[in-house]
Design a protein around this motif. Structure first.
Motif, PDB file in Angstrom:
ATOM      1  N   LEU A  60       0.820  -1.202   0.000  1.00  0.00           N
ATOM      2  CA  LEU A  60       0.000   0.000   0.000  1.00  0.00           C
ATOM      3  C   LEU A  60       0.859   1.260   0.000  1.00  0.00           C
ATOM      4  CD1 LEU A  60      -2.550  -1.400   2.536  1.00  0.00           C
ATOM      5  CD2 LEU A  60      -2.954  -0.979   0.120  1.00  0.00           C
ATOM      6  N   PHE A  61       1.964   1.171   0.720  1.00  0.00           N
ATOM      7  CA  PHE A  61       2.870   2.304   0.798  1.00  0.00           C
ATOM      8  C   PHE A  61       3.410   2.699  -0.561  1.00  0.00           C
ATOM      9  CE2 PHE A  61       5.056   4.968   3.519  1.00  0.00           C
ATOM     10  CZ  PHE A  61       4.656   4.662   4.799  1.00  0.00           C
ATOM     11  N   ALA A  62       3.820   1.701  -1.312  1.00  0.00           N
ATOM     12  CA  ALA A  62       4.423   1.991  -2.612  1.00  0.00           C
ATOM     13  C   ALA A  62       3.382   2.649  -3.519  1.00  0.00           C
ATOM     14  CB  ALA A  62       4.946   0.712  -3.244  1.00  0.00           C
ATOM     15  N   VAL A  63       2.158   2.149  -3.472  1.00  0.00           N
ATOM     16  CA  VAL A  63       1.130   2.755  -4.302  1.00  0.00           C
ATOM     17  C   VAL A  63       0.857   4.185  -3.832  1.00  0.00           C
ATOM     18  CG1 VAL A  63      -1.224   2.536  -5.138  1.00  0.00           C
ATOM     19  CG2 VAL A  63       0.125   0.500  -4.785  1.00  0.00           C
ATOM     20  N   GLY A  64       0.907   4.407  -2.504  1.00  0.00           N
ATOM     21  CA  GLY A  64       0.764   5.769  -1.987  1.00  0.00           C
ATOM     22  C   GLY A  64       1.867   6.679  -2.501  1.00  0.00           C
TER      23      GLY A  64
ATOM     24  N   GLY B 102       6.953   1.486  -9.787  1.00  0.00           N
ATOM     25  CA  GLY B 102       6.886   1.299  -8.338  1.00  0.00           C
ATOM     26  C   GLY B 102       5.882   0.232  -7.945  1.00  0.00           C
ATOM     27  N   SER B 103       4.681   0.300  -8.547  1.00  0.00           N
ATOM     28  CA  SER B 103       3.668  -0.676  -8.152  1.00  0.00           C
ATOM     29  C   SER B 103       4.099  -2.079  -8.542  1.00  0.00           C
ATOM     30  CB  SER B 103       2.317  -0.379  -8.800  1.00  0.00           C
ATOM     31  OG  SER B 103       2.079   0.977  -8.862  1.00  0.00           O
ATOM     32  N   ALA B 104       4.562  -2.234  -9.777  1.00  0.00           N
ATOM     33  CA  ALA B 104       4.925  -3.568 -10.231  1.00  0.00           C
ATOM     34  C   ALA B 104       6.047  -4.138  -9.371  1.00  0.00           C
ATOM     35  CB  ALA B 104       5.351  -3.529 -11.699  1.00  0.00           C
ATOM     36  N   PHE B 105       6.962  -3.286  -8.944  1.00  0.00           N
ATOM     37  CA  PHE B 105       8.064  -3.789  -8.124  1.00  0.00           C
ATOM     38  C   PHE B 105       7.546  -4.398  -6.830  1.00  0.00           C
ATOM     39  CE2 PHE B 105      11.450  -3.446  -4.978  1.00  0.00           C
ATOM     40  CZ  PHE B 105      12.438  -4.151  -5.642  1.00  0.00           C
ATOM     41  N   VAL B 106       6.652  -3.676  -6.137  1.00  0.00           N
ATOM     42  CA  VAL B 106       6.152  -4.260  -4.887  1.00  0.00           C
ATOM     43  C   VAL B 106       5.195  -5.412  -5.143  1.00  0.00           C
ATOM     44  CG1 VAL B 106       6.487  -2.358  -3.297  1.00  0.00           C
ATOM     45  CG2 VAL B 106       4.387  -2.470  -4.626  1.00  0.00           C
ATOM     46  N   PHE B 107       4.442  -5.341  -6.230  1.00  0.00           N
ATOM     47  CA  PHE B 107       3.549  -6.468  -6.516  1.00  0.00           C
ATOM     48  C   PHE B 107       4.377  -7.736  -6.703  1.00  0.00           C
ATOM     49  CE2 PHE B 107       0.131  -3.575  -8.607  1.00  0.00           C
ATOM     50  CZ  PHE B 107      -0.204  -3.115  -7.351  1.00  0.00           C
ATOM     51  N   ARG B 108       5.489  -7.591  -7.389  1.00  0.00           N
ATOM     52  CA  ARG B 108       6.322  -8.765  -7.596  1.00  0.00           C
ATOM     53  C   ARG B 108       6.959  -9.208  -6.287  1.00  0.00           C
ATOM     54  NH1 ARG B 108      11.727  -8.621 -11.211  1.00  0.00           N
ATOM     55  NH2 ARG B 108      12.313  -7.244  -9.512  1.00  0.00           N
ATOM     56  N   ALA B 109       7.437  -8.227  -5.506  1.00  0.00           N
ATOM     57  CA  ALA B 109       8.192  -8.581  -4.306  1.00  0.00           C
ATOM     58  C   ALA B 109       7.317  -9.196  -3.220  1.00  0.00           C
ATOM     59  CB  ALA B 109       8.915  -7.348  -3.762  1.00  0.00           C
ATOM     60  N   TYR B 110       6.101  -8.642  -3.036  1.00  0.00           N
ATOM     61  CA  TYR B 110       5.310  -9.095  -1.896  1.00  0.00           C
ATOM     62  C   TYR B 110       4.039  -9.810  -2.287  1.00  0.00           C
ATOM     63  CZ  TYR B 110       8.098  -5.654   0.536  1.00  0.00           C
ATOM     64  OH  TYR B 110       9.122  -4.937   1.026  1.00  0.00           O
ATOM     65  N   GLY B 111       3.557  -9.504  -3.487  1.00  0.00           N
ATOM     66  CA  GLY B 111       2.176  -9.821  -3.751  1.00  0.00           C
ATOM     67  C   GLY B 111       1.917 -11.236  -4.191  1.00  0.00           C
ATOM     68  N   SER B 112       2.851 -11.818  -4.928  1.00  0.00           N
ATOM     69  CA  SER B 112       2.424 -13.041  -5.583  1.00  0.00           C
ATOM     70  C   SER B 112       3.432 -14.146  -5.376  1.00  0.00           C
ATOM     71  CB  SER B 112       2.272 -12.790  -7.081  1.00  0.00           C
ATOM     72  OG  SER B 112       3.500 -12.358  -7.594  1.00  0.00           O
ATOM     73  N   GLU B 113       2.908 -15.320  -5.192  1.00  0.00           N
ATOM     74  CA  GLU B 113       3.801 -16.464  -5.121  1.00  0.00           C
ATOM     75  C   GLU B 113       3.704 -17.267  -6.398  1.00  0.00           C
ATOM     76  OE1 GLU B 113       2.276 -17.705  -1.408  1.00  0.00           O
ATOM     77  OE2 GLU B 113       3.225 -15.898  -0.629  1.00  0.00           O
ATOM     78  N   GLU B 114       2.689 -16.947  -7.180  1.00  0.00           N
ATOM     79  CA  GLU B 114       2.491 -17.685  -8.414  1.00  0.00           C
ATOM     80  C   GLU B 114       3.540 -17.227  -9.433  1.00  0.00           C
ATOM     81  OE1 GLU B 114      -1.001 -17.956 -11.329  1.00  0.00           O
ATOM     82  OE2 GLU B 114      -1.811 -17.760  -9.306  1.00  0.00           O
ATOM     83  N   PRO B 115       4.328 -18.146  -9.987  1.00  0.00           N
ATOM     84  CA  PRO B 115       5.421 -17.743 -10.862  1.00  0.00           C
ATOM     85  C   PRO B 115       4.956 -16.941 -12.083  1.00  0.00           C
ATOM     86  CG  PRO B 115       5.512 -20.101 -10.398  1.00  0.00           C
ATOM     87  CD  PRO B 115       4.278 -19.584  -9.766  1.00  0.00           C
ATOM     88  N   GLU B 118       4.341 -13.469 -11.041  1.00  0.00           N
ATOM     89  CA  GLU B 118       5.601 -12.846 -10.694  1.00  0.00           C
ATOM     90  C   GLU B 118       6.329 -12.415 -11.964  1.00  0.00           C
ATOM     91  OE1 GLU B 118       7.403 -15.076  -7.438  1.00  0.00           O
ATOM     92  OE2 GLU B 118       9.294 -14.214  -8.116  1.00  0.00           O
ATOM     93  N   ARG B 119       6.291 -13.289 -12.964  1.00  0.00           N
ATOM     94  CA  ARG B 119       6.947 -12.944 -14.228  1.00  0.00           C
ATOM     95  C   ARG B 119       6.285 -11.745 -14.873  1.00  0.00           C
ATOM     96  NH1 ARG B 119       7.888 -18.168 -15.304  1.00  0.00           N
ATOM     97  NH2 ARG B 119       5.955 -18.449 -16.471  1.00  0.00           N
ATOM     98  N   PHE B 120       4.945 -11.716 -14.815  1.00  0.00           N
ATOM     99  CA  PHE B 120       4.223 -10.611 -15.429  1.00  0.00           C
ATOM    100  C   PHE B 120       4.632  -9.276 -14.793  1.00  0.00           C
ATOM    101  CE2 PHE B 120       0.585  -7.698 -15.262  1.00  0.00           C
ATOM    102  CZ  PHE B 120       0.419  -7.454 -16.616  1.00  0.00           C
ATOM    103  N   TRP B 121       4.601  -9.226 -13.454  1.00  0.00           N
ATOM    104  CA  TRP B 121       4.954  -7.958 -12.794  1.00  0.00           C
ATOM    105  C   TRP B 121       6.416  -7.626 -13.012  1.00  0.00           C
ATOM    106  CZ3 TRP B 121       1.121  -5.146 -12.550  1.00  0.00           C
ATOM    107  CH2 TRP B 121      -0.138  -5.615 -12.149  1.00  0.00           C
ATOM    108  N   GLY B 122       7.248  -8.665 -13.104  1.00  0.00           N
ATOM    109  CA  GLY B 122       8.652  -8.423 -13.396  1.00  0.00           C
ATOM    110  C   GLY B 122       8.813  -7.727 -14.742  1.00  0.00           C
ATOM    111  N   ARG B 123       8.037  -8.176 -15.715  1.00  0.00           N
ATOM    112  CA  ARG B 123       8.060  -7.559 -17.045  1.00  0.00           C
ATOM    113  C   ARG B 123       7.639  -6.090 -16.982  1.00  0.00           C
ATOM    114  NH1 ARG B 123       9.902  -9.921 -21.980  1.00  0.00           N
ATOM    115  NH2 ARG B 123      11.690 -10.457 -20.691  1.00  0.00           N
ATOM    116  N   VAL B 124       6.482  -5.872 -16.308  1.00  0.00           N
ATOM    117  CA  VAL B 124       5.978  -4.499 -16.211  1.00  0.00           C
ATOM    118  C   VAL B 124       7.025  -3.611 -15.550  1.00  0.00           C
ATOM    119  CG1 VAL B 124       4.197  -3.018 -15.226  1.00  0.00           C
ATOM    120  CG2 VAL B 124       3.585  -5.271 -16.095  1.00  0.00           C
ATOM    121  N   PHE B 125       7.596  -4.109 -14.454  1.00  0.00           N
ATOM    122  CA  PHE B 125       8.633  -3.350 -13.755  1.00  0.00           C
ATOM    123  C   PHE B 125       9.779  -3.005 -14.703  1.00  0.00           C
ATOM    124  CE2 PHE B 125      12.859  -4.185 -11.864  1.00  0.00           C
ATOM    125  CZ  PHE B 125      13.006  -3.003 -11.154  1.00  0.00           C
ATOM    126  N   ALA B 126      10.223  -3.991 -15.455  1.00  0.00           N
ATOM    127  CA  ALA B 126      11.393  -3.792 -16.307  1.00  0.00           C
ATOM    128  C   ALA B 126      11.086  -2.816 -17.443  1.00  0.00           C
ATOM    129  CB  ALA B 126      11.847  -5.136 -16.862  1.00  0.00           C
TER     130      ALA B 126
END
Ligand code: HDD
Ligand code: HEM
Ligand code: HEM
Lengths: 435, 333
Positions: A60-64, B102-115, B118-126
């Protein structure tokens, strides 16, 4: 038309950001409370709680942070004339806010990634600094907003501001009331929301120690603020009465100027026929609340030129929603106190259900409150000084950025909700198998 | 006299914030570029190294940009207004990148365990990490290029597109992207935990370092005779260019001989000198060709107060910032 899109984009971005911003203000406080409880009692549930809360908070922080960045740029992208005028005057709180962001971001990094590398109390200290940074960000940015409502710290000479005094601008007449009201709103909304989530899980198993502790901490942060909120709202309303008569009249759906003006509960103002229908009226109530004297004279919209009216219906309705929620949340606090006294806080199903129902209400009140403040100020972007229509960017085609950000924000909202749901489902008690 | 002094000091603060943003936040974008380009047997380890390096610090690094924006609109409101009016389009693209990165980075880091997720958010981040510096560079290029109109009375294309859609601005964008990638690769040699991954980053640093040199030449080439002359006219221009060149050579040599600490120092000083060289060439303009710093500046008392606040803030914050980097740095990134 472009003005409309600019306003929608601003409203959308702010309405989006504020959700994450208040979470960034209140969650660190709750995490610190839980962590101190862990260090004091050694109970593992507290530790588990901090870890799980911090996973959600990190997202949530990052999105903020990114949605806030969008806002800083949008001030210029959408309102360049406003910023050219206001930048030097209210740059001070924004600069101070910048330092608060640093404080928050630095200690957040230490907090989230420093479990192993920091000592126990050093880690708590990092959490305290994150909470402090969040609170300071909120305080500073709201002083900037309150300046738009009650501009101070400069004189107008030939349409230009002179004798600019940024400190006086920051300490404008509405700052105190708005800052206090906003801070309480953040703690109340987040506390109630988190309590609501854990109440739902307590309904399944009211003995679960993990959710009991989480519920208690969330109530501890949320409910005292909820009790104070109507008082601070009253203060805010008095300031509005003193400084922004058109906004007050719109809040209350007050068309005629009169003494013994009533408080209206509910009701639908009709700007064409200039009356507010279907309201329950308490005679003299408004005069009393706004000026402390039931016979005080309240200016109605009829004595304000029509082109300076804010959108009355929307403002009145938003205000009613906020006040109703405020009263309800304060009542919940009273109820909780009684239950706690009797030792039934975690077992009263009626109360737990009421909390579940109330989960999102604090956030609804926050959105409603900002609609009151921002729409209630129209047509001014700086009350009495600069009109919104004169501040908008000359760039045409604003529908495109508006559509772009709408799509992005809706997408982000969907993903964030899904991810937070997952981390919450993960908070099923450790004994319970995952999912 | 004092008037000019405080405006100059404030502009220097602005350039310092941008420098920190380039050195720290820029390298975070560069990390995203290498995530996108990760290849070979160590690809997964490269990505893990990048994520580990960025994780604790990127939000703090990002704040330098906020500080720069805030100083710009409080200190030089007219410049902020002109930039955000005429460069609306590339700025929106920058913002889009910032949000997605920023969002994709945290989504990948914390959000998903499904590979797969994780790959999708990694792509968006990159991808977002790659487009953002490109458009940031375009914005800087357009501010330098001096084609911003003085009014909006013309066709949309002429007012809101032509000023930034130039060969010059685009090559500055490309330059910024590769420069950040180079910086990141150099830093990452120190972050890598095994020698194979380190070698991969060393190779990337050497190649991108070479491309930085080529792109610098292209930028100068497409800048057109008048701008080039102005860019090189200040008495500082030559010494700064020489120093930047010397840093570049030192960095590449140090990479070659695997002295990564020296390489990091030299690459950082190279980037710093490039930015300062740009800033001094830009002086006395805030936005070419119409707006000088003095004309864009806020009233004198505001500037003085702002400088005081910034000074106090810096004293309070720098120790915590150093602590953060001390704790997580590669051993001091
Ligand atoms: C949990 C959220 C919440 C709750 C329960 C309330 N408010 Fe509120 N209110 C806000 C959250 C909020 C807000 C979103 O935080 C606002 C928007 C601007 C501000 O400073 O606070 C706000 C603004 C706001 C304003 C406008 C201030 C201005 O424009 O300057 C008034 C008059 C009130 N409130 C009054 C009340 C009253 C009388 C309440 C209760 C009985 C109340 N609020 C409950
Ligand atoms: C605290 C800082 C805030 C600042 C500096 C700020 C500033 C602004 C500005 C410059 C505008 C555009 C001009 C205008 O329409 O008046 C605006 C509009 C708006 N803001 Fe705020 N705002 C703040 C907080 C918020 C929050 C937190 C919300 C949350 C919901 C909000 C809701 C809106 C809405 C709905 C509009 C559109 C108004 C309209 O359509 O007329 N504002 N704000
Ligand atoms: C009432 C309205 C607002 C409140 C209470 C508020 C509060 C906060 C808080 C607590 C954060 C920390 C990040 C987080 O916790 O998620 C934050 C982030 C941010 N806010 Fe707001 N904000 C408000 C409106 C605004 C406005 C109007 C702007 C811009 C003009 C803004 C700009 C930012 C920026 C740039 C960040 C990112 C900082 C970072 O990189 O960490 N905010 N805000």
């Amino acid at each position: 038309m472009d003005l409309l899109y600019a306003r929608w984009q601003m409203g959308l971005s702010l309405g989006f950001h504020i959700v994450f911003a208040v979470i960034g203000m209140a969650m660190p406080l709750m995490m610190v409370v839980a962590e101190v409880a862990w260090l004091r009692t050694g109970r593992s549930e507290y530790r588990e709680l901090v870890k799980r809360w911090s996973t959600g908070t990190a997202i949530l922080f990052a999105v903020g942070a990114v949605s806030g960045t969008v806002l800083s740029f949008e001030l210029g992208l959408l309102w360049p004339t406003f910023m050219e005028f206001a930048g030097p005057i209210i740059g001070m709180p924004f600069s101070l806010e910048g330092f608060a962001f640093f404080l928050e971001a630095i200690f957040l990094g230490l907090y989230l990634y420093g479990w192993q590398r920091l000592g126990a109390w050093a880690h708590v200290f990092a959490g305290v600094m994150v909470a402090l940074g969040g609170a300071l960000s909120g305080i500073f940015v709201v002083t900037a907003n309150s300046w738009m409502n009650t501009p101070a710290g400069f004189r107008m000479v030939n349409g230009e501001p002179v004798d600019v005094d940024p400190i006086a601008a920051m300490l404008n007449p509405a700052a105190g009331a708005q800052v206090v009201h906003m801070m309480l709103a953040a703690y109340a909304a987040v506390g109630v929301a988190v309590a609501g989530i854990h109440a739902r899980l307590l309904l399944r198993d009211s003995r679960d120690p993990f959710h009991r502790r989480a519920f208690a901490i969330a109530l501890l942060v949320g409910l005292p603020s909820a009790v104070l909120q109507p008082l601070s709202g009253d203060w805010a309303a008095r300031v509005v009465a003193r400084t922004q008569p058109a906004k007050l009249a719109a809040l209350e759906g007050q068309f005629v100027t009169e003494t013994h003006a009533p408080v209206r509960l509910g009701g639908v103002p009709d700007p064409d026929s200039r009356e507010t229908r279907y309201a329950l009226e308490i005679p003299g109530g408004l005069s009393f609340l706004a000026y402390g004297d039931p016979s005080a004279r309240v200016v109605g919209l009829n004595d304000i030129p029509r082109d300076l009216w804010p959108p009355v219906t929307a403002v009145h309705l938003a205000f009613q929603i906020m006040v109703a929620i405020g009263v309800w949340l304060a009542a919940l606090a009273g109820w909780a106190t009684i239950l706690w006294w009797r030792g039934r806080l975690f077992t009263s199903r009626a109360f737990l259900r009421a909390m579940v129902v109330s989960t999102t209400l604090g956030f609804v009140a926050i959105e409603a409150g900002w609609i009151v403040t921002e729409l209630g100020r129209q047509p001014w972007i700086i009350q009495g000084v600069l009109k919104t229509a004169d501040a908008v960017t000359p760039m045409p085609g604003l529908v495109f950025p508006f559509a772009l950000f709408t799509v992005v924000y809706i997408g982000l909202a969907v993903v964030v909700v899904a991810m937070i749901r997952r981390t919450i489902l993960d908070t099923a008690p450790p004994a319970d198998a995952r999912g | 006299m004092r008037v000019a002094d405080t405006a100059f000091l404030l502009a220097a603060v602005l350039v310092m914030s941008l420098t920190f943003y380039a050195l720290l936040g820029g390298a975070d974008y560069g990390g995203g570029l290498w995530d996108l380009l990760a290849r070979g047997p160590t690809a997964d380890r490269q990505r893990a190294t990048i994520a580990r390096a960025i994780g604790p610090v990127w939000e703090a690094n990002h704040v330098w940009l906020i500080i720069a924006v805030v100083v710009l609109f409080s200190g030089f409101p007219r410049a902020f207004s002109a930039i955000s009016t005429f460069l609306h389009v590339p700025l929106v693209l920058v913002l889009l990148g910032i949000v997605l990165r920023g969002s994709a980075f945290v989504f990948r880091a914390y959000g998903s365990e499904e590979p797969r997720q994780e790959r999708f958010w990694g792509r968006v981040f990159a991808i977002a990490s790659t487009t953002t510096p490109l458009f940031l560079g375009v914005v800087v290029g357009a501010i330098t290029d001096g084609r911003l109109p003085s009014s909006t009375d013309a066709r949309f294309i002429d007012v809101f597109v032509r000023p930034w859609l130039t060969m010059f601005s685009i090559s500055v964008g490309a330059f910024a992207l590769v420069l950040f990638g180079y910086l990141a690769a150099v830093y990452l040699t120190l972050e890598a935990r095994d020698s194979e991954t380190r070698t991969a980053f060393r190779q990337r640093a050497l190649i991108s370092g070479g491309v930085v040199g080529i792109l610098a030449g292209i930028v100068l080439l497409v800048s057109g005779p008048t701008l080039r002359e102005e860019l090189l006219a200040s008495p500082w221009a030559i010494p700064l260019h020489v120093a930047a060149g010397a840093s570049a050579i030192t960095a590449l040599a140090a990479l070659w001989w695997k002295n990564y600490r020296v390489a990091r120092l030299a690459a950082a000083s190279q980037v710093t000198l490039i930015l300062w060289g740009w800033a001094l060439a830009q002086y006395p303009y805030a936005v070419r060709p119409h707006l000088t710093l003095a004309a864009a500046a806020a009233p004198e008392p505001v500037r003085v107060l702002l400088l005081q606040v910034l000074a106090v803030g810096a004293v309070v914050l720098l120790p915590s910032l150093l602590f953060l980097f001390g704790l997580f740095g590669p051993r001091g990134r």
